[in-house]
Design an enzyme around this catalytic site. Structure first.
Site, short mmCIF file in Angstrom:
data_model
loop_
_atom_site.label_atom_id
_atom_site.label_comp_id
_atom_site.label_asym_id
_atom_site.label_seq_id
_atom_site.Cartn_x
_atom_site.Cartn_y
_atom_site.Cartn_z
N HIS A 43 -2.28 11.45 2.63
CA HIS A 43 -2.88 10.65 1.56
C HIS A 43 -4.30 10.29 1.99
O HIS A 43 -4.55 9.19 2.48
CB HIS A 43 -2.05 9.39 1.31
CG HIS A 43 -2.48 8.62 0.09
ND1 HIS A 43 -1.57 7.93 -0.69
CD2 HIS A 43 -3.69 8.42 -0.49
CE1 HIS A 43 -2.22 7.33 -1.68
NE2 HIS A 43 -3.51 7.61 -1.57
N ARG A 45 -7.99 8.97 1.81
CA ARG A 45 -8.71 8.00 0.99
C ARG A 45 -10.21 8.21 1.17
O ARG A 45 -10.64 8.80 2.16
CB ARG A 45 -8.29 6.58 1.34
CG ARG A 45 -6.88 6.26 0.82
CD ARG A 45 -6.51 4.81 1.03
NE ARG A 45 -5.34 4.44 0.24
CZ ARG A 45 -4.08 4.62 0.63
NH1 ARG A 45 -3.83 5.16 1.80
NH2 ARG A 45 -3.08 4.26 -0.15
N GLU A 70 -1.45 13.43 -1.58
CA GLU A 70 -1.43 12.29 -2.49
C GLU A 70 -2.82 11.68 -2.62
O GLU A 70 -3.61 11.74 -1.67
CB GLU A 70 -0.49 11.19 -1.97
CG GLU A 70 0.94 11.58 -1.82
CD GLU A 70 1.79 10.43 -1.31
OE1 GLU A 70 3.02 10.51 -1.40
OE2 GLU A 70 1.21 9.44 -0.79
N HIS A 191 7.93 5.09 -0.68
CA HIS A 191 7.33 3.80 -0.37
C HIS A 191 8.40 2.82 0.11
O HIS A 191 9.24 2.37 -0.66
CB HIS A 191 6.57 3.18 -1.54
CG HIS A 191 5.50 2.22 -1.08
ND1 HIS A 191 4.20 2.61 -0.82
CD2 HIS A 191 5.56 0.92 -0.77
CE1 HIS A 191 3.50 1.58 -0.40
NE2 HIS A 191 4.31 0.53 -0.36
N ASP A 192 8.35 2.51 1.40
CA ASP A 192 9.24 1.56 2.06
C ASP A 192 10.69 2.04 2.18
O ASP A 192 11.58 1.25 2.49
CB ASP A 192 9.20 0.19 1.39
CG ASP A 192 7.89 -0.54 1.66
OD1 ASP A 192 7.12 -0.07 2.53
OD2 ASP A 192 7.61 -1.55 1.01
N GLY A 214 6.63 7.77 5.55
CA GLY A 214 5.64 7.77 6.62
C GLY A 214 5.71 6.55 7.50
O GLY A 214 6.14 6.61 8.65
N HIS A 215 5.31 5.40 6.97
CA HIS A 215 5.17 4.19 7.78
C HIS A 215 6.47 3.85 8.52
O HIS A 215 6.48 3.66 9.74
CB HIS A 215 4.74 3.01 6.90
CG HIS A 215 4.54 1.74 7.64
ND1 HIS A 215 3.41 1.51 8.40
CD2 HIS A 215 5.31 0.64 7.77
CE1 HIS A 215 3.50 0.31 8.96
NE2 HIS A 215 4.65 -0.23 8.59
#
Length: 238
Positions: A43, A45, A70, A191-192, A214-215
């Site tokens: 992703h 930015r 993304e 996400h999460d 990811g995280h």
């Protein structure tokens, strides 16, 4: 089996924090695929604070599974994707200074814009997915943009799941997924999601094609090891 795409942004963040090339992002992507992951997600930015645009180009010749890029479809991002031609582009409406993605598209308000961008990518043979909240009306709007898939934004699920509210956490996602299936949209999610909640999510979402993680995956790997964690996710996604 639901596919696992590993988001390697956090590895790029770690690399950038010291300069140099440790960890080596290219080697990491190769290793993650060798551990069994079925995709790599990045992703980038505009400020390139983690993934650099040059990374996207280098990974093009490295990733042998699904390559997912993304981002917010500003002109610079669109040009990057058209040049790299990944397997999939996931459109996310995040502000340029956002720490992380925090909302899905209003697919009704932004319909004309999304139709135009999505057609551009599809004309170039790139599968499209758009980030949406678990809202039936937004899923209906997504279908009218011409996108191939949606990616369900799962932060609210993760938060409620962690409080022990399993049924409440999953219900809007089941409704959104049922609508997506009815309309012929492929379903991704992210996400999460983590090792604690991903199996429950996968077991309740019909025809879930792919999750992007990811995280949490990188954080869990600090304790359990990257290869082990990738395989733990694969086991939960079977």
């Amino acid at each position: 089996m639901t596919k696992l795409s590993v988001n390697i942004n956090k590895l790029a963040t770690l690399r950038n924090s010291r300069g140099g090339n440790m960890p080596n992002l290219i080697k990491s992507a190769r290793d993650i695929e060798s551990f069994g992951a079925q995709g790599i997600t990045i992703h980038p930015r505009p400020d390139e604070r983690h993934i650099r645009y040059s990374d996207a180009h280098e990974l093009k010749d490295v990733v042998t599974t699904e390559y997912n890029i993304e981002g917010n479809p500003i002109t610079k991002f669109i040009d990057l994707v058209l040049d790299v031609k990944p397997t999939q582009v996931t459109l996310v409406p995040d502000a340029e200074d956002a720490i992380t993605s925090n909302a899905g598209w209003d697919t009704i308000k932004n319909k004309a814009f999304l139709v135009d961008v999505i057609q551009t990518f599809k004309n170039n043979g790139i599968r499209t997915s758009i980030f949406v909240d678990p809202n039936v009306e937004m899923v209906k709007g997504a279908a009218e943009t011409g996108t191939d898939r949606i990616e369900l934004y799962t932060e609210s699920f993760a938060e409620e799941f962690a409080k022990g509210k399993k049924a409440e956490s999953i219900q809007p996602f089941v409704e959104a997924a049922n609508m997506a299936n009815e309309l012929g949209l492929g379903i991704n999610a992210g996400h999460d999601l983590n090792l604690d909640n991903v199996k429950y999510f996968k077991d309740h979402i019909p025809n879930l094609l792919e999750v992007s993680i990811g995280h949490a995956l990188i954080c869990e790997s600090l304790y359990l090891g990257l290869e082990n964690v990738v395989n733990m996710y694969l086991h939960r996604l079977k």
